[in-house]
Each structure stands twice: as structure tokens, then as C-alpha cells.
Design an enzyme around this catalytic site. Structure first.
Site, PDB file in Angstrom:
ATOM      1  N   GLY C 196       0.748  -1.312   0.107  1.00 46.69           N
ATOM      2  CA  GLY C 196       0.126  -0.055  -0.119  1.00 46.69           C
ATOM      3  C   GLY C 196       0.679   1.394   0.131  1.00 46.69           C
ATOM      4  O   GLY C 196       2.027   1.326  -0.692  1.00 46.69           O
ATOM      5  N   GLN C 221      -5.956  -7.686  -6.689  1.00 45.90           N
ATOM      6  CA  GLN C 221      -5.677  -7.360  -5.249  1.00 45.90           C
ATOM      7  C   GLN C 221      -4.517  -6.530  -5.032  1.00 45.90           C
ATOM      8  O   GLN C 221      -3.346  -6.828  -5.697  1.00 45.90           O
ATOM      9  CB  GLN C 221      -5.498  -8.395  -4.417  1.00 45.90           C
ATOM     10  N   LEU C 222      -4.521  -5.403  -4.294  1.00 41.17           N
ATOM     11  CA  LEU C 222      -3.482  -4.469  -4.220  1.00 41.17           C
ATOM     12  C   LEU C 222      -2.071  -5.181  -3.948  1.00 41.17           C
ATOM     13  O   LEU C 222      -1.834  -5.579  -2.721  1.00 41.17           O
ATOM     14  CB  LEU C 222      -3.809  -3.215  -3.226  1.00 41.17           C
ATOM     15  N   ASP C 223      -0.891  -4.907  -4.773  1.00 38.98           N
ATOM     16  CA  ASP C 223       0.360  -5.301  -4.411  1.00 38.98           C
ATOM     17  C   ASP C 223       0.320  -6.678  -4.139  1.00 38.98           C
ATOM     18  O   ASP C 223       0.980  -7.232  -3.295  1.00 38.98           O
ATOM     19  CB  ASP C 223       0.759  -4.505  -3.107  1.00 38.98           C
ATOM     20  N   GLN C 224      -0.447  -7.569  -4.518  1.00 39.29           N
ATOM     21  CA  GLN C 224      -0.536  -9.032  -4.484  1.00 39.29           C
ATOM     22  C   GLN C 224      -0.185  -9.866  -5.702  1.00 39.29           C
ATOM     23  O   GLN C 224      -0.345 -11.129  -5.686  1.00 39.29           O
ATOM     24  CB  GLN C 224      -2.060  -9.541  -3.886  1.00 39.29           C
TER      25      GLN C 224
END
Lengths: 279, 279, 279, 279
Positions: C196, C221-224
Site C-alpha cells: 500500500g 488485489q493491491l500489491d498481491q
């Protein structure tokens, strides 16, 4: 995990080698676990390492491979069992201790038969781990006489590899010839920087900002043998030569241990003055 | 952040130096932002770098420090402003491009006055960034004549530092003498390994497992000057000399940029053949 | 070097796959330059990447491979030409500059069609390199409207990959779905640490001793998303969050460039949430 | 080398602190060997670590320093002798073995009083090094009862530090409170990535390209204590979670040993949730 075998091939390169080799293995119903190939373009040499499982008859398999491959192909089948080794050291304990501990916990992929040293200092730690320690002093002896004595002790063990775990004497070409490509040394510098004696003192004098260690096979030229593994750590102007030596010990022992792991798992081909290393 | 100044002191070591120096600064009401000291035991030399802020009169401050310090103390006050520099290159762009980009975005702590090259190739990228480009060809010239021409161009700019951003010609002692401790080079090996020409070819031939780059001040001996920064990357047997060269470029440009950052921020003392670098 | 092609295969594992695949290539008289295989034991999936040279008819070759391989095998032939890409950025220049310089000197293995940014700041450097710059401001717009505008610009270029070179806005799943496995981001932390916003501020607050950067494919999915490459540098307590950010820039740009090199050379398979990367 | 002492000061920052502190040392004729200062701007706290030699009377010196420094200054004088420690482990030997070997050769700067484990497995290696081994099983016990038993054993040794050398049970806040800032753990991940159980399995599942280890002081929050040292190694998709664990062991033991070296040499200040570490 079932017992696995390792097939090691070196030959001149030509089209279709992978197809032919995997064909032989497939025909025998053998299960490939891991496979790697490499072609050295400089001299057109093909290398292949295949880890496989399944029942086979070694002579048949080798014979069929020989049929499929160019004449003069170097074909080797290894049963991937722990190697028999002898360790040699002088006074510094860190590399020897590292190997003794790994050996004690079954992590070395080798059976340490004995430790030989030109000083008595490391006898206690060796015996503490239940292993024979041979103190072969060099004092008052010619190099030839001393090496003969060491060779005699080694001959009693018939080791597959001899590991120089900070053995601080230069070995003669005659000695080295007895263990061609089976003699592994840890040199406490990032070779080819700082060949020879006192590399940390040399590094201090030169003012380098990184120091390292090099594990290599020993050949007849000092610190010129095929390199197996190297590693480095940053240093700065505040560190004296002896502080560098202290910091370097951790690098030395880990690099040596890693190089043995590679060699004992048959991951390393020696080719001229270099190593080809498969994952 | 208010303008800061940097005090750089080098003198023979004796008790009480930090006390005396900080006493002078304290008496002037100056605010210490960052402070570092180091004593080189080998020759009993004291080094101190102090970043401070506040109003002062340079002559008075220096005079009081001179009173407090041993005779022959080397005292320097820097106003920490961007340095005036000239870049020199040959055909490879990566170090030059790196510095031009940083300069364009105000990250170099320096003012690039011009670029000099013995080939025309890097003229476009230089002019693209709005900077003068001087093509000083060495063809058909003696080294002396060529260097005289380069020195003449440099003289027109009066740079504080000259940065060899992959300038591939060896400079004479006479040239180097004009910019003692002000001439910074990037060498594409982990010195002292692979001095001289074609270090990647040398590294390939030796079969090393790590390659590196070294930023150093140039002195009259080839690749022997004081080292400022070094960095390394792992390689393996699959990489040709030219693939090593390609992989090495990223290391070279970052190491050179980092070394300039250190030098231009007055963090580097040159002492004999070494550097002492303060955080 | 003659034009080479790349064969990429993914299928369920079974005995004899390498034999069968190399058999097809051998029968066509194709010359294997580099070959790698990997079996993901977790779900019994076989991966193979073969670089080869020689004349062939794509449909015939693919047809024969399909015959030889398990049903539902994923077979792809790539002609290994530069990819068409669009870069997206916000205000920080370092990743964008790095890619623009590499592109200008033919080192990116890609054709940069345009740069899109939500701020005007990087327009000058983009135009300086002769490339179209699209300022698509997000101000006063909903995320949906802004993304629609960006997608419209992208649609005009039909890029094979979109590279987020420090594009600091979170993209919606809808946006990401347009470029599944074709959208590459550089995240300025060692993921999964510090997902994040403001990872350097998070790193500073946590007091870590190493920071890093992660290049990854973007998923919903954020940064996944699947990680392609990571790298780190040591830091210490003296560095503020903004000094960490400064030090981290060099890591970010090199990691991003290296990840693009891998992806554009067809060395990367995305498999579930991971990457399988061939040398 | 003559016995040296270490002066550790923490207080609110104000002008002249270095001048005042070095003034006291100079007046006593003490010889400064190494000196470091740091100001944490976030809360205006000054830290200083001074290694010095020479005769002094501790109460007088401390009294004069207290006079010179702001009220509530934290002043500590250490005689820099080996610390008394107890090691705790579970089943994995590598960290324990590393520390036992270093201890045996006088390299740990500590006196190991005993080893405590919740399993009997590491008894042999401990006794082999001539040290007491306490098997305190957790089976059939509540965590409270088990911890009480461990605390009772510890109380018998009065250690200055307790080192968790791969002790695999989570300790309660009550336990931790007994050894605030004196309880050091090695966590087998690059924190804050992969907090909690099975970090290698987590790393494998996430598909990271680098793994690491973190030595930290334990506080009441799991894996959230102040970090002392971290280190990393690259991995790739071919490594299973257990192969990562194996590769990670070398990192873990070296990082733990290095962190102890720093702590036992009084180089580490704990400040809120961070460490400030002097060279």
C-alpha cells in the site's frame, strides 16, 4: 523420497542430443526429476545433468547412451550417496567447526573419515565430534617429507574428496596430482584479487570496500584452480586487517559449505579452468 | 532546511581534539547537524567531518580552530554548494546517461559544465540534455597532443572535478597531475581483480562467480587510485563476456553515481592510497 | 546472430515430455540454442522454454507438438521481436527516465509507443526523447471516468504490455482485467512487507535494516500480483523516510528494468500467483 | 589491548553536548578510542557511545557527566566484559550449534551458562560442549505453567540476556516482561513480511524472490520488537518451502550471531520500537 540417480554427460555438441538421451531414459521407463543442459560455445561442448528415479541396469543404460552419443562422450552414473571425505586444517577453527557440525547433523551429504592438521590445536574439537584427528607436523621437515606423510595418512582412508578447511600450507603439484579435481580449498579473498598469503592484509593495504572468499578446486597453480563459489561482504575504512579477517570468517565458512553441497550433489562439472554448475 | 556548512579537519591525533573543536563551534553558537570522527591508527591521523548551521565569519572560525589544533592541521570549510564538473566519456552511454538524467532533475549535487569525448557518438544524448559536447578525437594524434587538447577544453571550464564516465583511454601522469584527487573514474571490475583492459573478458576467462565495478580517484598508476565505492553482482557459467558486460553496466552506473554523491557532499577524505568516508 | 524463436509449453506433467518435444524439433532440423524445463510438483504442471533457430512452418510445428503433448497443453511460439509497450508514470522520474534512456539506446527489447501520466511534470523528459506524452489528469474526476480516459488512450496504441513506472494511483479490477498478465508495476518495498501507500514511511516507522523494491504483475488485489523480481539495500537508523526513498530509487529502477528484460525475452511464465522464470 | 570502558548516554538534545561530554572525559585524562553520536530528530533525542581507556572513578565521572547533561539524562558506564547468557532452543540445531561453537572458541563475547529446550533433541550437542542442558517439556502443561518452569530455571542462572536460538514457542507478555530489552530472538523471515508461524511456507506461497532472517528484541507483540539485524538471500521458483528453510538456515545463524556481537559490545540502543546501532 525414493533413491535417485544422477546421469552426467559431457560430449561434443551436435543436434538432437537431448532428444537421444531422454529417449534412452524414457525407453527404460525412468522418471526424470530434474534436468539441465548447457553448451559451452567456446569449444562446442555439451553438458547434461539428469536426476532420475526408477529401476535400471547400469551397464545396459550406459551402453545404450554410448550408442546414442558421439564417440568419446564422457558418461557417468552416480548413485548420489554421501561422499567419503577427509578434512585438512591448520589453526583456525571456523571452517572445520562448520563442517563438523553439519556432519554431525547429517547435513553435509558426506562421511567425514578423519581430520588432518599440521598443528595440534584443532584436535579437541575434532575428537569432541567423535572423529579421528591426525596431527602431522611440518616442523623440521622438508615440504616433500611432510606431504608424503600426509599422503600416507590420506591413503589409509581412500577419500573421494579432500577438503582444505583453512589448511594454510601451499601444496606441491605432486600432492595435487593425487587428488585432481577432488581437492577443494577455501581462499580468504575474492579471487583473483589477493592471491597468496595474507589476503586480508593485502585488502586492508589496498583500501577495498568489499572483501570476499572463494571456494575452488586446487590445481598446480597457486589460487588459480576452477572456482566453485564466491561470496562477499562490505567493509569500510574503520576496519583493521584483523577485523576484516574476523568479518570474513562467516563468509569463508558459508561459501565453503555451499561449494561442498554443490560438489557432493554432483552439480559441478570441471571444464578446463572453470566450473559449470547445475541447479 | 537552512544552508549548512561542512568543517573538515585532518591532523595528527592527540587527546582532547573533539572537545577543543566542538568547543570552538559551541562558542560561536553553531548548531551541529552531523558529526563524525575517525583515527587512522596506522599513522596516528585524526579526521573529523562536522556538518553545522548558523552564522559565522570564516576567517575568525578557522583562526580559532587553528589555535586549538596541532600545527600543520588541515582545516577546510566548505559551503556545501553544488560542484562544477566536466564529464568525459567514449562510446558507452550508460554512465553518462545516468549522470545526465540525475543532473537534469537536480539530483547530482553538481553543475555539469560540459561533456568531452574522443568519439562523436554521445553527442546527441548530451545535446538533448542541453549541454555542450566536445568531440576531441584522438585519431592520428600522439597521446600527448590529444591530452593537451583535452586539457585545453577543460581549462576553459575550470571544473572542480572531472568524472571519467567510461572514458576508455589511459591518462598520462601529467594529465592526472592537473586534477590530483579531483579525477574520478569508474572501472568495470572489482579492483584489484582485473586491472587494465577488458576486465569482463578477463573475468570470463577466469570463471569467476561474481563481477563488480569500482569507482576510484585516478592517480598516476593504472587502476591503483584510492577506491571510493565498489559493488558486485553474481554471475554464472552461462554468461558470455559480453553478457557479463551488459549485466555489469547497471552496477557501474550506480556505483559511479553513489561515489559522486559521497565526494560532492564532502564525505570523502583521501589519505595516502585509501579513502575515509563519513556517513 | 540469426533470428531465434522461442517455444513456450505448459501442460500437465507426464513421462517423456522432453523426449517428445525435442523429437519434434529435431525432426524439423531445428537448432536448440537454450533449453529449460521445470515441473511444479504442487499441481504437477510441466513448463518448458526452448530458444531455437532454423526455418519452420509455425502451424505444422505447433500441430505436431499438439499431437505429442497432453490435451489442453498450452503451446506458444514467439518470434522474439521487441514488444510494443506504453509507460505510465506520475511525478517521480527515475523509473521513467531509466526506461526512456534504455529505449533510446536500443536496450529495452521493446518499442515505447507513448507515456501516460496523471501529472504534466514528466512531459518534458518524455518529449525530449521524442515520444508522445499524454497528460490525463485525475483531478475533478471519478476513478472510473479517469480510468476510462486512460483506457481510451491505451486503446489507441494497442500495447502488448503496460508498464507502471511509478504510477501512483491504484487501478480498479476493471482496468486490470483489460491487461491481465500484461500490466507490470514497480512497488517500492520488499513485498509482502509494506503493502500500500508510503512504504518508506512504513519501513522507517518499523525500523527495518534493509529496504527493497518489487516488480510484479498487477492483479485485482493491491500489491498481491505475481512477483517477477526483487532487490534490496541495507539501511540504518540514521536515514529518514525521505533518505530511504532516495536510496530506494536506484533499486526500484534497476529491478523494474530487469523484470522487463525477463518478461520481454519471454522468460517468465505466470502460474497462479507466482512466476516461473527461465534463465 | 588494555581494558576499555564504554560510556552510553541518552538525553534530550541541546547545543554543546559533545563538547561538554568530551570535556569531562578530557579533564579526567581518559583516552577516547572510538566515539559516535546520533540525534533522533523525530523526538529530539541525543545518543552517544564512547569507548575509552584509562583509570577513573565511576561515581565521580558519572556525577560530573550528570552535572553537564540535561536532567533525566540516561548515563551508563559499561566495563565491556562478557555477558552472562542463557540460550533457548527447540529442535533445530543450527543457531544453537553456531553459538556453542563460537562460545567454545571465545568468540561470543559472552558466557553461556546453560541451554533450555522444550525438547530433548539438542541435549547431546549441548553436553558435548560441556554445558548444562535443561529439558523443560511443554507437553501436558498450560503455557503459564510451562513458562513458570522455564522462568524458574532462568532465575537460577540470573542471565543478563536470554537468546532464543530458534525457540519455537510464543512467549507471553508476562514472560517477556521479565527480560525487557534483554530477550533476543531470530525470526526466520525478513520482517515485517511473514510474521508468525511457518514463514518459509508463507514465502513459498507468495512466490517471493528473496527470503531473509531478522534478529530482534522480543516485546509483547509477536515479531514486532525492535530489529537489530537482517539479512537476505535470493531464491527462485525451483525451491520448495523446505529447500527455502534449508537455505535460510545459514542466514539465520549468521544474522543471530552478528546481532549478539552488536548487543554484547554495547553498540545497540533500544529506542521505542527501533534500534540505534553504533559502529
Amino acid at each position: 523420497m525414493p533413491a535417485s540417480h544422477i546421469l552426467l554427460i559431457r560430449c561434443s555438441d551436435e543436434p538432437g542430443l537431448v532428444f537421444k538421451i531422454t529417449g534412452v531414459l524414457f525407453a527404460h521407463g525412468l522418471n526424470i526429476i530434474r534436468n539441465g543442459e548447457f553448451v559451452e560455445r567456446a569449444d562446442n561442448t555439451f553438458f547434461m545433468r539428469t536426476e532420475f528415479a526408477g529401476p535400471f541396469e547400469a551397464e545396459t543404460l550406459t551402453g545404450e547412451l554410448r550408442q546414442a552419443l558421439p564417440a568419446a562422450a564422457d558418461i557417468r552414473l552416480s548413485d548420489n550417496r554421501p561422499k567419503n571425505i577427509v578434512l585438512m586444517a591448520t589453526k583456525e577453527h571456523h571452517c572445520l567447526s562448520e563442517l563438523l557440525v553439519r556432519h554431525a547433523f547429517g547435513e553435509l551429504n558426506a562421511r567425514v573419515l578423519a581430520v588432518i592438521s599440521n598443528y595440534p590445536k584443532l584436535g579437541d574439537i575434532t575428537r569432541q565430534f567423535g572423529l579421528p584427528f591426525h596431527h602431522v607436523s611440518h616442523e623440521g621437515q622438508t615440504r616433500e617429507a611432510h606431504e608424503q606423510e600426509v599422503l600416507a595418512v590420506l591413503a589409509g582412508y581412500q577419500p573421494e574428496f579432500v577438503v582444505l578447511a583453512k589448511y594454510m600450507r601451499i601444496l606441491s603439484s605432486e600432492f595435487v596430482a593425487h587428488y585432481a579435481n577432488r581437492l577443494i580449498n577455501i581462499h580468504h579473498s575474492f579471487l583473483p584479487a589477493f592471491v597468496g598469503a595474507s589476503p586480508y592484509a593485502q585488502a586492508y593495504a589496498r583500501g577495498v570496500k568489499i572483501i570476499g572468499a572463494t571456494a575452488h578446486f586446487v590445481n598446480e597453480q597457486l589460487d588459480q584452480g576452477p572456482i566453485i563459489a564466491q561470496s562477499v561482504i562490505p567493509i569500510d575504512h574503520t576496519q583493521s586487517a584483523s577485523e576484516m579477517a574476523q568479518a570474513g570468517r562467516d563468509v569463508e565458512k558459508i561459501v565453503l559449505a555451499r561449494s561442498l553441497q554443490l560438489v557432493f550433489a554432483e552439480q559441478v562439472f570441471v571444464h578446463h579452468n572453470k566450473t559449470i554448475i547445475f541447479d
